[in-house]
Write an enzyme that holds these catalytic residues in place. Structure first.
Site, PDB file in Angstrom:
ATOM      1  N   ARG A 122       0.845  -1.187   0.000  1.00  0.00           N
ATOM      2  CA  ARG A 122       0.000   0.000   0.000  1.00  0.00           C
ATOM      3  C   ARG A 122       0.884   1.241   0.000  1.00  0.00           C
ATOM      4  O   ARG A 122       2.082   1.163   0.252  1.00  0.00           O
ATOM      5  CB  ARG A 122      -0.946   0.023   1.195  1.00  0.00           C
ATOM      6  CG  ARG A 122      -0.249   0.210   2.538  1.00  0.00           C
ATOM      7  CD  ARG A 122      -1.251   0.373   3.666  1.00  0.00           C
ATOM      8  NE  ARG A 122      -0.602   0.586   4.944  1.00  0.00           N
ATOM      9  CZ  ARG A 122      -1.251   0.793   6.087  1.00  0.00           C
ATOM     10  NH1 ARG A 122      -2.568   0.804   6.101  1.00  0.00           N
ATOM     11  NH2 ARG A 122      -0.584   0.984   7.213  1.00  0.00           N
ATOM     12  N   ASN A 160      -6.101   7.139   3.225  1.00  0.00           N
ATOM     13  CA  ASN A 160      -5.950   6.433   4.499  1.00  0.00           C
ATOM     14  C   ASN A 160      -4.531   6.626   5.021  1.00  0.00           C
ATOM     15  O   ASN A 160      -3.562   6.238   4.367  1.00  0.00           O
ATOM     16  CB  ASN A 160      -6.210   4.931   4.341  1.00  0.00           C
ATOM     17  CG  ASN A 160      -6.143   4.199   5.664  1.00  0.00           C
ATOM     18  OD1 ASN A 160      -7.107   4.195   6.431  1.00  0.00           O
ATOM     19  ND2 ASN A 160      -5.005   3.587   5.967  1.00  0.00           N
ATOM     20  N   GLU A 161      -4.408   7.269   6.171  1.00  0.00           N
ATOM     21  CA  GLU A 161      -3.120   7.459   6.843  1.00  0.00           C
ATOM     22  C   GLU A 161      -2.037   7.932   5.869  1.00  0.00           C
ATOM     23  O   GLU A 161      -0.984   7.310   5.722  1.00  0.00           O
ATOM     24  CB  GLU A 161      -2.675   6.176   7.556  1.00  0.00           C
ATOM     25  CG  GLU A 161      -3.525   5.824   8.755  1.00  0.00           C
ATOM     26  CD  GLU A 161      -2.951   4.667   9.562  1.00  0.00           C
ATOM     27  OE1 GLU A 161      -2.065   3.948   9.057  1.00  0.00           O
ATOM     28  OE2 GLU A 161      -3.389   4.473  10.700  1.00  0.00           O
ATOM     29  N   GLU A 321      -9.604   4.831  14.189  1.00  0.00           N
ATOM     30  CA  GLU A 321      -9.083   3.505  14.505  1.00  0.00           C
ATOM     31  C   GLU A 321      -8.554   3.535  15.934  1.00  0.00           C
ATOM     32  O   GLU A 321      -7.535   4.151  16.221  1.00  0.00           O
ATOM     33  CB  GLU A 321      -7.952   3.102  13.543  1.00  0.00           C
ATOM     34  CG  GLU A 321      -8.381   3.008  12.090  1.00  0.00           C
ATOM     35  CD  GLU A 321      -7.236   2.614  11.153  1.00  0.00           C
ATOM     36  OE1 GLU A 321      -6.196   2.121  11.659  1.00  0.00           O
ATOM     37  OE2 GLU A 321      -7.389   2.819   9.934  1.00  0.00           O
TER      38      GLU A 321
END
EC number: 3.2.1.23
Length: 712
Positions: A122, A160-161, A321
């Protein structure tokens, strides 16, 4: 869920939503559809109202270029919505699909060794790539248009992040974008050469097309200005990549809220465009992971530190999260929360600013790089103790949310934070010293143990709620902040300024006057005559901090450094303590009181800690770096004098306290971070919103027990 316009970024900002989002990241694509109805029913039964979906599913949303398929998520969203569970969708740009990286290999990130990223993980996409940005806009537009009128889709998470796995890129597109960034910033090559000190080592350029990326140690050290601007560029590129998506989502449905979930906070300027574009920021909280990597005093203290740092960027936040169990990737595995600890960690997040929380994750994956990252449901689809703890936490939130929402976290002792340039300036040239955050951690940890309200705050925020403000060695000092500090002190506050503050300008040049320079010198009443390094406890001379990481060869059999024997001590109020890291010799003005001196060697008798009265308050200068002992003494000689006191007197070890408050209410969180019962002699009188009981003397907190006391 109603959304209002967000207030400007500030540590005091509350969330602009009218309900507490509670739920989980959910991956319906990871299981057979026969699980879905049961999942929805269990989520509803547990008290959840929201899921987050889709962040790693670009290959499903767009199986090949230009062919979009929403069927799987349409069905999952509809099923959950009918059960009363809303959905936050994510733009899936953290995982560009294989067809994209194969057809457009230029979108792949390139590391500092020239190695192009491969498919199969990723964050392999390069956010500086115009091709990736084009495809990011395409997928965002397609998803936004498809879900614009879906009543169950209430908001969006961008990507995402961002920058968590890797933030740097040394690709051709990064080099081109970096040069364009510099053209806009400097306009002329002469201005750039001045900023980067081009006359040193003949590093000047003739034009912007010659500018290179700052490959580390290729073969030696780079200009700090060059490195600083590269990281400013990375932050700007990250913000621009996100801005593409935000503009599309805002134009499609103005009622959607938009946020991002941050992981390790690298190369993102939260106070800049990145944070200003969002309704709020989400921070992913994994206390045991952070503590085992950073080792800053146990995972409870580390979680408190992380939350307080995060809140300084944005004010109240959500936790997209929150750790629910053991966390693992192939190279590491964290400890697992013990019974009761998952709930306690979640309430710690709420106590320090979370106005929404989602446990990661609903169920663990059966395949991929996180098969042992546990969730609420176990691998065998059986709900066990983590499920029951999540139910307990959901019950807690129902009891407190009406009083909680609209409150901010109390701070008595503020620590200057949330400034991107100072964070990066230290990294460009640390001279063996702790970073501002590493130094500030000592004061934060001391206050945490003592039960003192302590948090991080940018100097541009409203300082009137504080009693003390500590500036931890900010080498880049904006003189307009001095006016804020002077006004704060004049009204009765105490300002503590750390060594080396104000010694560099915005280009990372050493200032051309005696430090700290400008109005800050007048405010503190001191001038720095000389400075030098002190070896830290356990440190080793020349290579005392991270030299191998910088690429230096350190011989394996070096004898102990003679500098390890060179100890410097401080005397404060008749007590001697050992100093670490740095000494400064300072000259003092006539209106300056010396409250601590150097006690040995050639520095003996020289001022080490000074105090200057300013209006109703004072400004203290500390000509060294903090140690645990010095932080404790500062409580006695500065904090207590400014009216700072623990929220709960005689706090036992392992008890965490924090307060959230608004004009009409105060909520005191009292949390047992230990596996054993802890007795507290006297809690402030009030009503525990969790149990409904009144509090007072001789309270006993069960293992990982929690109280939320409304005072009065």
């Amino acid at each position: 869920m109603k959304r209002s316009k967000p207030a400007p970024l500030s540590v005091w900002r509350t969330l602009n939503l009218d309900d507490f989002m509670l739920g989980v990241p959910h991956y319906p694509e990871h299981v057979d559809e026969s699980y879905w109805q049961r999942d929805a029913e269990r989520m509803k039964a547990i008290g959840f109202n929201t899921v987050r979906m889709g962040e790693f599913a670009w290959h499903i949303w767009e199986p090949y270029e230009g062919k979009f398929d929403f069927d799987l998520f349409d069905r999952a969203i509809d099923l959950l919505g009918k059960a009363g569970i809303n959905t936050i969708l994510c733009t899936p740009t953290a995982t560009p699909p294989r067809w994209l990286t194969q057809n457009y290999p230029e979108v792949l990130r390139v590391d500092r060794n020239g190695r192009r990223a491969s498919h199969g993980s990723r964050q392999h996409g390069d956010t500086t790539s115009p091709v990736l940005r084009q495809h990011s806009r395409r997928i965002t537009t397609a998803m936004a248009e498809h879900y614009r009128d879906n009543p169950y889709v209430i908001g969006w998470q961008t990507d995402n992040e961002l920058n968590t796995t890797v933030s740097e890129s040394f690709s051709d597109s990064a080099a081109l974008a970096f040069r364009n960034f510099l053209r806009h910033k400097y306009e002329t090559i002469d201005a750039l050469n001045f900023a980067w000190g081009g006359h040193f080592w003949a590093t000047a350029y003739d034009n912007f097309d010659q500018v290179v990326l700052p490959f580390p140690m290729a073969p030696s050290y780079l200009s700090p200005g060059h490195v600083q601007d590269y990281h400013r560029f990375l932050a700007a590129a990250t913000a621009a990549f996100q801005r593409d998506q935000v503009d599309i989502l805002r134009a499609t449905n103005a009622d959607w809220f938009i946020f991002h979930n941050l992981g390790n906070l690298t190369d993102i300027d939260f106070r800049g465009q990145f944070g200003q574009d969002l309704d709020f920021i989400g921070f992913d909280i994994y206390p045991m992971l952070y503590d085992e990597f950073r080792r800053t005093g146990g995972h409870a203290a580390t979680q408190a530190l992380q939350l307080d740092v995060c809140r300084s960027y944005s004010g109240n936040f959500i936790v997209p999260e929150q750790a629910s169990g053991l966390g693992s990737q192939p190279s590491f595995t964290t400890m697992a929360p013990e019974p009761g600890e998952m709930r306690r960690m979640a309430l710690s997040s709420v106590a320090r600013g979370a106005d929404g929380l989602m446990f990661f994750r609903w169920r663990p994956a059966h395949f991929g790089a996180e098969i042992y990252w546990m969730g609420i449901i176990d691998h065998d689809d059986v709900p066990r103790r983590r499920y029951e703890e999540a139910r307990h936490f959901a019950s807690d939130i129902r009891k407190i949310k009406d009083r909680l929402l609209g409150t901010s976290v109390r701070i008595d002792v503020g620590i200057a934070g949330a400034d991107f340039d100072n964070q990066e300036a230290h990294k460009t040239y640390p001279i063996g010293l702790p970073s501002p955050l590493e130094d500030a951690t000592l004061l934060h940890r001391h206050c945490y143990k003592r039960g003192i309200s302590c948090g991080f705050i940018h100097p541009e925020d409203d300082l009137t709620h504080l009693k003390v403000l500590y500036v931890p060695h900010w080498v880049m000092w904006n003189q307009k902040w001095t006016q804020k500090l002077e006004a704060f002190a004049s009204n009765g506050g105490a300002v503590i300024v750390g060594a080396m503050t104000g010694t560099r300008d915005v280009n990372n040049h050493i200032i051309r006057e005696q430090a700290p320079g400008g109005a800050l010198a007048k405010l503190t009443g001191i001038r720095v005559e000389e400075f030098g390094r002190i070896t830290a406890t356990g440190g080793e001379g020349l290579f005392q901090r991270s030299a191998p990481e910088a690429g230096l060869y350190v011989p394996p059999d070096l004898p102990p450094s003679s500098s390890a024997d060179r100890k410097y001590t401080l005397e404060i109020g008749g007590r001697l303590i050992e100093a670490e890291h740095l000494y400064e010799l300072v000259e003092t003005g006539d209106d300056v009181e010396v409250i601590g001196t150097w006690a040995n060697r050639f520095t003996k008798g020289r001022a080490a800690i000074t105090s200057r009265k300013v209006g109703k308050g004072r400004v203290v200068y500390v000509a060294t770096y903090l140690t645990e002992a010095l932080a404790a003494i500062l409580e006695e000689v500065v904090l207590a004098d400014a009216g700072v006191a623990p929220l709960v007197a005689d706090l036992p070890a392992g008890i965490e306290v924090a307060m959230r408050q608004a004009e009409d209410r105060k909520l005191l969180f009292v949390l047992n971070t230990l596996e054993t019962e802890q007795k507290i002699g006297s809690l402030p009188h009030g009503k525990d919103l969790l149990s409904g009981k009144r509090t007072g003397a001789d309270e006993a907190l069960e293992p990982y027990g929690c109280r939320v006391i409304e005072l009065g």
